[in-house]
Design a protein around this motif. Structure first.
Motif, PDB file in Angstrom:
ATOM      1  N   UNK A 353      17.867  26.788   6.401  1.00 56.55           N
ATOM      2  CA  UNK A 353      17.506  26.063   5.182  1.00 56.55           C
ATOM      3  C   UNK A 353      18.455  26.512   4.074  1.00 56.55           C
ATOM      4  N   UNK A 354      19.154  25.573   3.448  1.00 57.52           N
ATOM      5  CA  UNK A 354      20.124  25.909   2.408  1.00 57.52           C
ATOM      6  C   UNK A 354      19.439  25.995   1.058  1.00 57.52           C
ATOM      7  N   UNK A 355      19.647  27.140   0.349  1.00 50.53           N
ATOM      8  CA  UNK A 355      19.161  27.333  -1.024  1.00 50.53           C
ATOM      9  C   UNK A 355      20.336  27.775  -1.879  1.00 50.53           C
ATOM     10  N   UNK A 356      20.061  28.106  -3.126  1.00 49.89           N
ATOM     11  CA  UNK A 356      21.120  28.550  -4.035  1.00 49.89           C
ATOM     12  C   UNK A 356      21.744  29.867  -3.572  1.00 49.89           C
ATOM     13  N   UNK A 357      21.005  30.652  -2.763  1.00 46.85           N
ATOM     14  CA  UNK A 357      21.509  31.955  -2.328  1.00 46.85           C
ATOM     15  C   UNK A 357      22.300  31.857  -1.029  1.00 46.85           C
ATOM     16  N   UNK A 358      21.975  30.873  -0.193  1.00 45.76           N
ATOM     17  CA  UNK A 358      22.633  30.757   1.103  1.00 45.76           C
ATOM     18  C   UNK A 358      21.693  30.117   2.100  1.00 45.76           C
ATOM     19  N   UNK A 359      21.872  30.461   3.364  1.00 41.33           N
ATOM     20  CA  UNK A 359      21.052  29.877   4.427  1.00 41.33           C
ATOM     21  C   UNK A 359      19.923  30.828   4.826  1.00 41.33           C
ATOM     22  N   UNK A 360      18.701  30.269   4.903  1.00 42.43           N
ATOM     23  CA  UNK A 360      17.525  31.046   5.299  1.00 42.43           C
ATOM     24  C   UNK A 360      17.048  30.589   6.671  1.00 42.43           C
ATOM     25  N   UNK A 361      16.684  31.558   7.509  1.00 37.76           N
ATOM     26  CA  UNK A 361      15.930  31.274   8.737  1.00 37.76           C
ATOM     27  C   UNK A 361      14.538  31.832   8.475  1.00 37.76           C
ATOM     28  N   UNK A 362      13.509  30.964   8.558  1.00 40.59           N
ATOM     29  CA  UNK A 362      12.166  31.331   8.110  1.00 40.59           C
ATOM     30  C   UNK A 362      11.211  31.436   9.298  1.00 40.59           C
ATOM     31  N   UNK A 363      10.389  32.503   9.266  1.00 46.26           N
ATOM     32  CA  UNK A 363       9.311  32.672  10.238  1.00 46.26           C
ATOM     33  C   UNK A 363       7.989  32.590   9.481  1.00 46.26           C
ATOM     34  N   UNK A 364       7.126  31.632   9.829  1.00 40.87           N
ATOM     35  CA  UNK A 364       5.793  31.510   9.221  1.00 40.87           C
ATOM     36  C   UNK A 364       4.805  32.292  10.085  1.00 40.87           C
ATOM     37  N   UNK A 365       4.340  33.420   9.570  1.00 39.74           N
ATOM     38  CA  UNK A 365       3.496  34.320  10.368  1.00 39.74           C
ATOM     39  C   UNK A 365       2.010  34.014  10.266  1.00 39.74           C
ATOM     40  N   UNK A 366       1.563  33.532   9.101  1.00 38.85           N
ATOM     41  CA  UNK A 366       0.129  33.266   8.952  1.00 38.85           C
ATOM     42  C   UNK A 366      -0.082  32.323   7.775  1.00 38.85           C
ATOM     43  N   UNK A 367      -1.312  31.742   7.685  1.00 38.53           N
ATOM     44  CA  UNK A 367      -1.640  30.793   6.617  1.00 38.53           C
ATOM     45  C   UNK A 367      -3.032  31.101   6.075  1.00 38.53           C
ATOM     46  N   UNK A 368      -3.152  31.097   4.752  1.00 33.80           N
ATOM     47  CA  UNK A 368      -4.456  31.192   4.089  1.00 33.80           C
ATOM     48  C   UNK A 368      -4.725  29.870   3.389  1.00 33.80           C
ATOM     49  N   UNK A 369      -5.835  29.240   3.720  1.00 30.88           N
ATOM     50  CA  UNK A 369      -6.169  27.959   3.101  1.00 30.88           C
ATOM     51  C   UNK A 369      -6.615  28.151   1.657  1.00 30.88           C
ATOM     52  N   UNK A 370      -6.505  27.090   0.862  1.00 30.69           N
ATOM     53  CA  UNK A 370      -6.958  27.128  -0.534  1.00 30.69           C
ATOM     54  C   UNK A 370      -8.461  27.383  -0.572  1.00 30.69           C
ATOM     55  N   UNK A 371      -8.875  28.205  -1.552  1.00 27.29           N
ATOM     56  CA  UNK A 371     -10.300  28.527  -1.683  1.00 27.29           C
ATOM     57  C   UNK A 371     -10.702  28.478  -3.150  1.00 27.29           C
ATOM     58  N   UNK A 372     -11.805  27.775  -3.445  1.00 24.77           N
ATOM     59  CA  UNK A 372     -12.330  27.690  -4.813  1.00 24.77           C
ATOM     60  C   UNK A 372     -13.610  28.512  -4.878  1.00 24.77           C
ATOM     61  N   UNK A 373     -13.623  29.503  -5.753  1.00 20.77           N
ATOM     62  CA  UNK A 373     -14.811  30.338  -5.904  1.00 20.77           C
ATOM     63  C   UNK A 373     -15.836  29.609  -6.772  1.00 20.77           C
TER      64      UNK A 373
END
Length: 636
Positions: A353-373
């Protein structure tokens, strides 16, 4: 009327007035040329200035930290010494040096890193999760804004990052471990003789010597200056509020700040960054992309992502952590990075993925869903916040009245206490070293012994004892410092002279015998001559418990004995005692006797030592390359 005005303005007086005005206006705006510029910094690192306010804030933080750590053992006077203040200033200077090095190298701390650092602070968590309400309430109690705290965290990370990366380069070899074990487990065989202390009778001290010592050390024989204070104290924590918070107010605050109680979707990510400059040519872009694609392919094929990041990532901030970026939410990362991250499935690895800094290879390890208290979940928190807001408002109102009352009558606390409905309290006698209660606070002591309060008899300006906690003081009793008469301290002086003479004679005796040892006489002969016991110790280790620790320390400083000729020396013991030493043999520790776990422990110890040395050497090199100025007279 106009004619009369013309006549008046044409007279001598008008000309004088006009000339004066011309003179004034001709110099107005150029007075700065006649006023010398006054520096206020306490230190200057290159072109960066460290202000008195920066120093005071850091010194107060250091003092508060030590107060929490030491508890009842805390002695405020220890932290008012010049060496304590200089230590704090040196730390500030070192920080500025590192920040300047970061700037020169183009290193920066990303918003993601700052955010994750804050999210991981236990003080801001409830049940292991970041709590925005607690975060804001805690900062408010410390008089800090979220933005200011974020910048402080960013600076702390920036100061730590480069030295830690340098420290990580410390290498420990098997030979280093062997050498350390040989020294650590070394034992020594020695003989020693503890010398008797010379006896000096009190009556051997002449009156003339006592009088001479007393005159030479007159400043040591005085009663310290003392004051007793009366004071009025304001503490928001003890203020009584008129009414409890009603449900309507709680609901209104909840609806107004509902966004605070929404935990947005968060994603736990790691990445590998291959940097490429914005203005890089096509060939450089192509080369960086190819490298990123290769790393992505390796990761997707099952190679450990963290290991790849540690080996290949150009992001200094996350490389040592295996590319870990922590929990991220929308709005804090590069748009392209964010779009890729929030479009992935859990466990997926992205293409470059190209950004202003360079190329990123991303690993998505986990997800937290949105929560409204819900309101019921946060009702107690909101009620507490509203109470604290009301308490702070009430405190500020009373604090304003306190200042007005003191200004109206600066010579008495009676009117102050009466107008505010507060009690006048008193301390016992205290010295400039402080005392108990409010007198344990150096700021209170400083105010008490200030010219305006001590000499002028006025009430002090309000002194902050903590958040929403202030006090004003006035001297109720003053006892000046007075010399103690010789007769009152005669025996004290005599004891000092006895101790000094005993120490001198003991040292002379030990040095004389040590010369005879060096000249070739044996320790056995000297012991027999003086009818002293010759002690022997075989296999003596560095931490031997059955022999005086000072004697052991001196014994391990002696050089290895030559063949047939022991090394000799003397050891200074407690209470003016001495011992003659004779080192006969040295036995190095055996690395083969240390198991793998023990060697690993040694490796860690040496790595820590090497890391500290590397950091110190780095800071020392920065100090040599940078002009540093210190204004000792401006250190608060």
């Amino acid at each position: 009327m106009l004619q009369a005005l013309r006549e008046k303005t044409s007279g001598l007086i008008a000309k004088i007035v006009l000339g004066a005005l011309i003179f004034v206006f001709s110099f107005f705006g150029i007075e700065s040329y006649f006023i010398a510029h006054t520096d206020t910094w306490v230190a200057k690192v290159g072109s960066k200035e460290i202000t008195p306010d920066q120093f005071t804030q850091r010194f107060n933080e250091y003092r508060q930290q030590m107060m929490r750590m030491m508890g009842a053992q805390f002695d405020g006077s220890q932290f008012e010494r010049p060496e304590s203040k200089r230590q704090v200033l040196d730390n500030l200077i070192d920080e500025q040096l590192v920040l300047a090095a970061n700037e020169e190298l183009g290193l920066r701390v990303t918003d993601q890193r700052v955010r994750q650092e804050i999210l991981d602070i236990p003080a801001f968590q409830t049940g292991g999760k970041f709590d925005d309400a607690i975060y804001k309430a805690t900062l408010s109690a410390q008089g800090m804004s979220p933005l200011g705290f974020q910048e402080r965290v960013r600076q702390d990370l920036a100061v730590r990052e480069l030295p830690s990366q340098i420290a990580a380069t410390s290498v420990v070899t098997a030979a280093d471990i062997d050498a350390y074990i040989k020294l650590r487990d070394q034992t020594r065989d020695a003989d020693y003789v503890v010398l008797p202390k010379p006896v000096v009778a009190p009556q051997d001290i002449a009156d003339a010597d006592i009088e001479s010592y007393y005159k030479a050390h007159a400043s040591e024989f005085v009663t310290p200056e003392q004051v007793a204070l009366e004071y009025v104290e304001m503490d928001a924590a003890s203020m009584k509020l008129d009414a409890a918070v009603d449900d309507a107010a709680i609901k209104e605050r909840y609806e107004k700040d509902k966004a605070r109680y929404v935990s947005p979707e968060q994603r736990l990510a790691s990445h590998i960054l291959i940097k490429v400059a914005k203005n890089a040519d096509a060939e450089a872009q192509k080369k960086a992309l190819a490298k990123a694609q290769d790393l992505a392919s390796q990761a997707k094929a099952g190679k450990d992502f963290a290991a790849l990041a540690k080996q290949s990532s150009d992001d200094l901030g996350s490389r040592a952590q295996g590319g870990d970026l922590g929990w991220l939410e929308k709005g804090v990362t590069d748009p392209a990075f964010e779009a890729a991250l929030f479009g992935m499935e859990k466990g997926a690895i992205s293409d470059p993925v190209l950004s202003a800094e360079g190329y990123h290879v991303i690993l998505l390890r986990d997800v937290r869903a949105e929560h409204v208290r819900a309101l019921e979940e946060v009702k107690g928190e909101i009620a507490k916040e509203l109470q604290e807001t009301e308490r702070e408002r009430a405190f500020n109102e009373v604090a304003g009245k306190l200042t007005d009352a003191v200004n109206a009558d600066p010579s008495s606390l009676e009117n102050v206490a009466k107008k505010l409905g507060l009690e006048i309290r008193k301390t016992g006698l205290i010295t400039r070293r402080g005392g108990e209660g409010i007198a344990a606070n150096p700021a209170v002591v400083k105010a008490a012994f200030s010219e305006a309060v001590l000499v002028g008899g006025n009430v002090s300006d309000p002194v902050d004892l903590g958040p929403n906690h202030r006090v004003v003081v006035r001297v109720a009793e003053h006892k000046p410092s007075t010399p103690k008469p010789l007769d009152a301290v005669r025996e004290d002086v005599r004891s000092r002279l006895v101790a000094e003479k005993t120490a001198t004679l003991a040292r002379e005796q030990a040095e004389g015998l040590a010369k005879r040892l060096t000249a070739g006489e044996t320790l056995e002969k000297l012991a027999a001559e003086s009818k002293l016991k010759l002690e022997s110790a075989a296999g003596l280790g560095r931490n031997a418990a059955n022999v005086d620790s000072q004697l052991v320390a001196e014994l391990f400083k002696l050089a290895r004995p030559a063949e047939g000729k022991p090394s000799t020396g003397i050891a200074s013991l407690a209470d003016h005692g001495y011992a003659l030493l004779q080192l006969k043999a040295v036995h190095d520790g055996d690395p083969a006797k240390v198991d793998t776990a023990g060697r690993d422990q040694v490796r860690q110890q040496l790595q820590q030592i090497g890391a500290i040395q590397a950091e110190r050497a780095f800071i020392a090199s920065l100090r040599q390359q940078t002009k540093i100025e210190i204004a000792e007279d401006r250190i608060p």
